[in-house]
Design a protein around this motif. Sequence first.
Motif, short mmCIF file in Angstrom:
data_model
loop_
_atom_site.label_atom_id
_atom_site.label_comp_id
_atom_site.label_asym_id
_atom_site.label_seq_id
_atom_site.Cartn_x
_atom_site.Cartn_y
_atom_site.Cartn_z
N LEU B 50 0.83 -1.20 0.00
CA LEU B 50 0.00 0.00 0.00
C LEU B 50 0.87 1.26 0.00
N ILE B 51 1.93 1.23 0.82
CA ILE B 51 2.82 2.40 0.91
C ILE B 51 3.53 2.63 -0.42
N ARG B 52 3.99 1.52 -1.03
CA ARG B 52 4.64 1.66 -2.35
C ARG B 52 3.67 2.29 -3.35
N HIS B 53 2.42 1.82 -3.31
CA HIS B 53 1.43 2.34 -4.24
C HIS B 53 1.17 3.83 -3.96
N ALA B 54 1.05 4.18 -2.68
CA ALA B 54 0.78 5.58 -2.31
C ALA B 54 1.91 6.48 -2.79
N LYS B 55 3.15 6.00 -2.67
CA LYS B 55 4.30 6.78 -3.13
C LYS B 55 4.20 7.05 -4.62
N ARG B 56 3.82 6.03 -5.37
CA ARG B 56 3.71 6.19 -6.81
C ARG B 56 2.61 7.18 -7.15
N VAL B 57 1.50 7.08 -6.38
CA VAL B 57 0.41 8.03 -6.58
C VAL B 57 0.94 9.46 -6.38
N GLY B 58 1.74 9.63 -5.33
CA GLY B 58 2.33 10.94 -5.05
C GLY B 58 3.21 11.42 -6.19
N VAL B 59 4.08 10.52 -6.65
CA VAL B 59 4.98 10.87 -7.76
C VAL B 59 4.16 11.27 -8.99
N ALA B 60 3.10 10.48 -9.28
CA ALA B 60 2.28 10.74 -10.46
C ALA B 60 1.60 12.11 -10.36
N LEU B 61 1.08 12.44 -9.17
CA LEU B 61 0.45 13.74 -8.98
C LEU B 61 1.46 14.87 -9.20
N PHE B 62 2.66 14.65 -8.70
CA PHE B 62 3.71 15.64 -8.86
C PHE B 62 4.05 15.84 -10.35
N VAL B 63 4.18 14.73 -11.07
CA VAL B 63 4.47 14.80 -12.50
C VAL B 63 3.36 15.57 -13.21
N MET B 64 2.09 15.27 -12.85
CA MET B 64 0.96 15.97 -13.46
C MET B 64 1.09 17.48 -13.23
N PHE B 65 1.40 17.84 -12.00
CA PHE B 65 1.50 19.24 -11.65
C PHE B 65 2.58 19.95 -12.46
N ILE B 66 3.74 19.28 -12.60
CA ILE B 66 4.85 19.87 -13.36
C ILE B 66 4.44 20.06 -14.83
N VAL B 67 3.88 18.98 -15.41
CA VAL B 67 3.52 19.02 -16.82
C VAL B 67 2.49 20.13 -17.07
N ALA B 68 1.58 20.30 -16.10
CA ALA B 68 0.53 21.30 -16.26
C ALA B 68 1.07 22.73 -16.38
N GLN B 69 2.30 22.93 -15.88
CA GLN B 69 2.88 24.27 -15.92
C GLN B 69 3.41 24.64 -17.31
N ILE B 70 3.61 23.62 -18.16
CA ILE B 70 4.22 23.90 -19.48
C ILE B 70 3.13 24.36 -20.45
N PRO B 71 3.32 25.47 -21.11
CA PRO B 71 2.33 25.93 -22.09
C PRO B 71 2.18 24.89 -23.19
N PRO B 72 0.97 24.47 -23.51
CA PRO B 72 0.76 23.32 -24.39
C PRO B 72 1.25 23.56 -25.82
N LEU B 73 1.15 24.77 -26.32
CA LEU B 73 1.56 24.95 -27.71
C LEU B 73 3.06 24.77 -27.88
N SER B 74 3.82 24.87 -26.78
CA SER B 74 5.26 24.69 -26.89
C SER B 74 5.64 23.25 -27.17
N TYR B 75 4.68 22.30 -26.94
CA TYR B 75 4.97 20.88 -27.26
C TYR B 75 5.35 20.72 -28.72
N ARG B 76 4.77 21.59 -29.55
CA ARG B 76 4.91 21.41 -30.99
C ARG B 76 6.37 21.46 -31.43
N LYS B 77 7.13 22.33 -30.73
CA LYS B 77 8.56 22.47 -31.06
C LYS B 77 9.29 21.14 -30.89
#
Lengths: 663, 371
Positions: B50-77
């Motif tokens: 359960l703890i391993r799973h919770a850690k991954r959930v945390g990591v995934a949320l963090f990744v989501m948060f980081i990705v959300a900060q990048i302006p989407p049109l810049s992906y095109r480059k």
Amino acid sequence: MAAKKRVAIRDHSAEANLFARRTFITFIGVLVLSLILFSNVYDLEVNSYQKYQTRSNSNRIKLLPVAPNRGLIYDRNGVLLADNKPVYSLEVIPEQVDDIKASLKELSQLLDISQEKQNKLLKALKSKRRFKPIELHSRLSDQQVSLFSVNQHKFPGFFIDARLKRYYPFADLTTHSLGYVARINRRDSIKLEEQGIADNYAATRNIGKLGLERYYQDILHGTIGHQEVEINNQGRVIRTLDFTPPVPGKDLTLTLDIELQMIAKRALSGKRGAVVAIDPRDGGVLAMYSNPSFDGNLFVHGISSKKYKKLLDPKSNKPLLNRTVQGYPPASTIKPLLALTGLNEGIITPETEIYDPGFYQLPGIETKRRDWKKWGHGKVNLTKSLEQSCNVYYYDLAYKLGITRISKMMEKFGFGELTGIDIHEESRAIMPSVEWKRGRYNQNWYTGETLSVGIGQSFWTVTPLQLSQAISILVNKGEIKVPHLLKATTEVVTDTANNNQQTTIVTDYQVDEKPPIVLKDKNNWDIVLDGLHNTVQKVGATGYSAFKGSKYDAAGKTGSAQTANLAQDEKYDATKVQENKRDNAMFIAFAPYESPEIVVAVAIENVAKGGGGANAAPVARQIMDQYFGDREIISQDKNKHPLHDNVYHQDISQSANKNSGNQ
Amino acid sequence: MRSTGHDQQKQRTLWQRMHIDLPLLAGILVLMTLGLFVVYSAGGQESAMLIRHAKRVGVALFVMFIVAQIPPLSYRKWAVPVFVLGLLLLTAVLLFGHVGKGAQRWLDLGFTKFQPSEIMKLVVPIMIAWYVSQYDLPTKISKIIIAFILVLLPTLLIARQPDLGTSLLIASSGIFVIFLAGASWKLIGTCAALASAFAPILWMFLMKPYQKQRVLTFLNPEQDPLGSGYHIIQSKIAIGSGGIQGKGWLQGTQSQLEFLPERHTDFIFAVFSEEFGLVGVGLLLTVYLAIVMRGLWIAVNAQHAFTKLLAGSLTLTFFVYVFVNIGMVSGLLPVVGVPLPLVSYGGTSMVTLMAGFGMLMAISTHRRFHA
């Protein structure tokens, strides 16, 4: 910028509308697919719920059979003859072992398990059901149990199973009557299947193979119980959900008296022979011992081939043979019955006298048949013929009766028939007749053979049991009570409705009776019984010396048989010729004369010298002395019996050795 | 619409400044919470798991948060170079990949093991959306063909590993872009006909024996109940025996007594339905639908063709996860290795999914400043 320019000419609202339409279509698709998923799960969880719930339960719930405890067996005084003792066996579920050979090797070193047992297990591996445990070692010592328990974690798949196994505290003393239980084999399984009771034996490992254990198998076994358990995917039991306890088998109380058995064993020690004692009042067998005997415990755990070979070794004197139900020439012991036949047919009266010159000749035939007394008995009447066991008197009587009248009457006394005792090992022995001889040898009957029948020889054989039964019929003046070993069954009934209250129900054995023998003149019974009384009580009569000074009023008859007939089924053995040619000693007795309580029949093979009076009668005397209270073995507490203790604590193998050493 | 946008612009909340789409996050958190409960039950109530799973959930949320900060049109480059790099990595996996569970999926970089196919789950929709959005919609047939080839390359490379589940997800992510970009119905009909014609060829020449076995098992699982059919039979028993109300949390006998295989990963839906019954399944599907609806709403409201297509594709691919996983676990589809998104135990795919949700959030919250 080129890109900007291109964007400028694009129709944004048209593109947005196209995109929105397409998105809407996909959303409809998403809804439809979601509905499909949901309706499929609905189908599983609602429409097929019953089906999958059943399958889920059959996955996890297993019904484990629980073997009932086998009924115990007691002697007539409550001495325990067949016990159930906890035994620890080492078992293995091969599917749960990674490397069975390596584990086996390591374990065998730890617990000192023989190579023979290891090989047996490896062989058993090939033909077994999946996830069924197989037995590696059937009897672990306390030390082995603790050694394994400490190291169990190293041997996954191996475990110790504690179960009750039969134990016969008196070992060889009771084997021929009690029999023994042993592992259910393929033939037993087929039989149980045919009888439709295989389900009841699902958890049972042993079954009665001999004697009472076999005869009363159904009563002793009881009814199977069930444990409903939850298991995981490895088949490991997680918890018990429900338990239906097994109903233990009924306990048997026998008519046997273990003390009489002990006396019989001692009296027959060093001899081959058999003793049967019956209470003529109800047909209950008081003693039934065949010497040499063997230890039934050996078979309970599976006898080793070495030990089995030893039992079969001619030097061991055939301990497996139950001599109490084996045919012997009755010799003079049946003279009273022939006299009775003569009286009934009106051929003789008590006053009829013949002259015995020491031999008998058939009219017109040269050959002389000698009496055992060279110079003859002179004038002989019925009483004297019994007292002196005069052969000539009976040659003459047999000649006058003829074989047909003799065999008809003797069959009524049970000769040539099964007595109906409650063990299956009984032999019919042989009551010869004209028809019998034609059937058996395809030959005519010769008159000379009738004469031999007159002194209990020729083809005639009787079992000690038949003999004791015939004498019982005689002392009962024709009433026939079928002999039996069972006295009562005891059953403990648990009333589940009433707070699990337990009640003990004792059911007495119902004695079987056959139509009585009716004589033309009832007084003839007394005439013959009086003759037997004189045979023991009159100074100088053949049975006198054996019962001199007894405190009870005994009657009886001796017999000495030539053994030529017995040799039929024995192999010629040069070293034993001398011994095999010796006479068999026979004796029958009953007491007290006025109202008989015990009938004893004794047969001893190939006695060194003297006949039934010198060899067999003393055995009957010792049995009767014991029975009538001149008890050598007396104890109030049957469980702390002096001899009982002696035998009880003996190591099983030692007692077997001792037994053969006695011979 | 414009006025609404204007209002929102005026009252930019803290969430919007953090580039978090609240309804989407709410749905995701509900699923993740459910996931924690079900993983705990399916994993034999083992707290370490359960703890391993919770850690991954945390990591995934963090990744989501980081990705959300990048302006989407810049992906095109980054679309082309990352796509090419992805193809090279997939080729490298086939040549030097690490073998695990009978398939080559992992690339050992020395310090960590790396699964290039996971990256491609995001790169492919970006690439196709970028390519298609350069031209007028509806896309012309010639561009569609090129787009198809761009989808097919990574799909086949991943199918060769073999990883049928991932290649299926990647193919659908590309195809959704093409469909949303307005491929004509005639073309779609032709492709469907071609695909069904291609199926026998696929069966005869391209599918591995174990894949064929899965299909055969799917068609008749009772044929070999202790062998290849075991998974699906035990799974259906688990679901079916749950009934309407379910056996209760931690009370599922099929899972607790370990009759159900792969219970904390691909087959976690069976554990869930056994313990929570039809009621639970209904709720779960509703949450998934809500997330899909929110994702599509974001797509429709995105202001650029590229972000519309990307958001639509990411959302629909998310639904493909749900449909394929539940479909296979409940016996509607053959068994392919696809986890139940945001619920199943297993780190990599969750991180990829959450990176995808990060993009959705970026599309939802960055649009004001690119118009």
